[in-house]
Write a protein that holds these residues in place. Structure first.
Motif, PDB file in Angstrom:
ATOM      1  N   LEU A  13       2.590  17.199 -17.946  1.00 34.18           N
ATOM      2  CA  LEU A  13       2.213  15.652 -17.757  1.00 34.18           C
ATOM      3  C   LEU A  13       1.005  15.878 -17.980  1.00 34.18           C
ATOM      4  O   LEU A  13       0.634  14.507 -19.075  1.00 34.18           O
ATOM      5  N   GLU A  14       0.656  16.772 -18.209  1.00 35.26           N
ATOM      6  CA  GLU A  14      -1.047  16.497 -19.265  1.00 35.26           C
ATOM      7  C   GLU A  14      -1.337  15.720 -20.655  1.00 35.26           C
ATOM      8  O   GLU A  14      -1.750  15.259 -20.850  1.00 35.26           O
ATOM      9  N   GLN A  15      -0.205  16.394 -21.009  1.00 36.30           N
ATOM     10  CA  GLN A  15      -0.456  15.744 -22.518  1.00 36.30           C
ATOM     11  C   GLN A  15       0.826  14.585 -22.541  1.00 36.30           C
ATOM     12  O   GLN A  15       0.686  13.701 -23.863  1.00 36.30           O
ATOM     13  N   ILE A  16       1.248  14.303 -21.195  1.00 32.97           N
ATOM     14  CA  ILE A  16       1.649  12.822 -21.789  1.00 32.97           C
ATOM     15  C   ILE A  16       0.677  11.486 -20.919  1.00 32.97           C
ATOM     16  O   ILE A  16       0.711  10.902 -21.297  1.00 32.97           O
ATOM     17  N   ILE A  17      -0.054  11.708 -20.196  1.00 29.30           N
ATOM     18  CA  ILE A  17      -0.984  11.428 -19.848  1.00 29.30           C
ATOM     19  C   ILE A  17      -1.991   9.899 -20.467  1.00 29.30           C
ATOM     20  O   ILE A  17      -1.859   9.307 -20.081  1.00 29.30           O
ATOM     21  N   PRO A  18      -2.509  10.924 -22.102  1.00 33.55           N
ATOM     22  CA  PRO A  18      -3.041  10.701 -22.977  1.00 33.55           C
ATOM     23  C   PRO A  18      -2.604   9.086 -23.309  1.00 33.55           C
ATOM     24  O   PRO A  18      -3.612   7.813 -23.564  1.00 33.55           O
ATOM     25  N   ILE A  19      -1.636   9.314 -23.445  1.00 36.37           N
ATOM     26  CA  ILE A  19      -0.543   7.759 -24.245  1.00 36.37           C
ATOM     27  C   ILE A  19      -0.498   6.524 -23.114  1.00 36.37           C
ATOM     28  O   ILE A  19      -1.032   5.293 -23.676  1.00 36.37           O
ATOM     29  N   PHE A  20      -0.804   6.903 -21.792  1.00 34.67           N
ATOM     30  CA  PHE A  20      -0.566   5.831 -21.066  1.00 34.67           C
ATOM     31  C   PHE A  20      -1.740   5.571 -20.493  1.00 34.67           C
ATOM     32  O   PHE A  20      -2.030   4.769 -19.794  1.00 34.67           O
ATOM     33  N   ASN A  21      -2.686   5.809 -20.720  1.00 34.27           N
ATOM     34  CA  ASN A  21      -4.087   5.843 -20.338  1.00 34.27           C
ATOM     35  C   ASN A  21      -4.820   5.476 -21.580  1.00 34.27           C
ATOM     36  O   ASN A  21      -5.320   4.086 -20.984  1.00 34.27           O
ATOM     37  N   ARG A  22      -4.027   5.080 -22.546  1.00 30.49           N
ATOM     38  CA  ARG A  22      -5.258   4.480 -23.655  1.00 30.49           C
ATOM     39  C   ARG A  22      -4.376   3.455 -24.231  1.00 30.49           C
ATOM     40  O   ARG A  22      -4.855   2.390 -24.098  1.00 30.49           O
ATOM     41  N   ASP A  23      -3.161   3.106 -23.233  1.00 29.17           N
ATOM     42  CA  ASP A  23      -2.244   1.844 -23.120  1.00 29.17           C
ATOM     43  C   ASP A  23      -2.579   0.984 -21.980  1.00 29.17           C
ATOM     44  O   ASP A  23      -1.908  -0.140 -21.506  1.00 29.17           O
TER      45      ASP A  23
END
Length: 144
Positions: free
Chosen positions: A42-52
Motif C-alpha cells: 500500500l505504501e507503494q500505491i499511496i504516492p500515485i494518489f497523493n500527487r493527483d
C-alpha cells in the motif's frame, strides 16, 4: 486486458477509505489489516494518489489518509487509469502514431470499440455505487 494487483489493491484501499470516511484520517496499517494487503504494498500505491490530489494526508500520531472528495466523485475508470497507466487494450489505440499500420488496420475499429465500451463502463461506476451495492447485497442476503 488484465488489471494488475496494483490496480485491484488500489481500488480496495480507496473503497476502504470511502467506507470509513466518517472516521477521520485512517492509518495505512488499519487498511492493510482490514483488506489483508501488505502495508508495504500500500505504501507503494499511496504516492500515485497523493500527487493527483485523490487523498488528504495527515502526519503524526493521529495521522493517516482520507479521500479528498466524496466517494461519488471517484470513478473506477479514473482509479484504474492512474494505477494501470491507461486502459487501452492494445498500444495502437492509445497512440496510433506508433503503429505504422494504423491507417490500414482492419481490426483497429474493434480495439477502439472495446476501449470505448470499457472506459464508458468503468467511468460509470463510482466508489459510492460500489458501497451502495455492498449495502444492498448484505441486506438482501441475510446470514444464516
Amino acid at each position: 486486458m488484465k488489471i494488475s494487483t496494483k490496480g485491484r489493491y488500489a481500488l480496495r484501499m480507496l473503497l476502504d477509505l470511502a467506507e470509513h470516511k466518517d472516521c477521520g484520517f485512517i492509518a495505512l496499517k488499519d487498511i492493510a489489516e482490514r483488506q489483508k494487503i501488505s502495508k508495504k504494498y500500500l505504501e507503494q500505491i499511496i504516492p500515485i494518489f497523493n500527487r493527483d490530489g485523490i487523498l488528504r494526508t495527515n502526519r503524526g500520531s493521529q495521522g493517516g489518509y482520507q479521500l479528498a472528495k466524496e466517494p461519488y466523485q471517484y470513478t473506477v475508470g479514473e482509479i484504474l487509469r492512474l494505477t494501470e497507466g491507461g486502459l487501452s487494450p492494445v498500444a495502437c489505440v492509445s497512440d496510433p502514431v506508433e503503429c505504422e499500420r494504423s491507417s490500414e488496420c482492419v481490426v483497429l475499429p474493434i480495439w477502439k470499440g472495446l476501449y470505448h465500451v470499457m472506459n464508458e463502463y468503468l467511468n460509470g461506476i463510482t466508489l459510492q455505487d460500489i458501497l451502495d451495492q455492498k449495502k444492498e447485497y448484505s441486506v438482501n442476503d441475510p446470514v444464516i
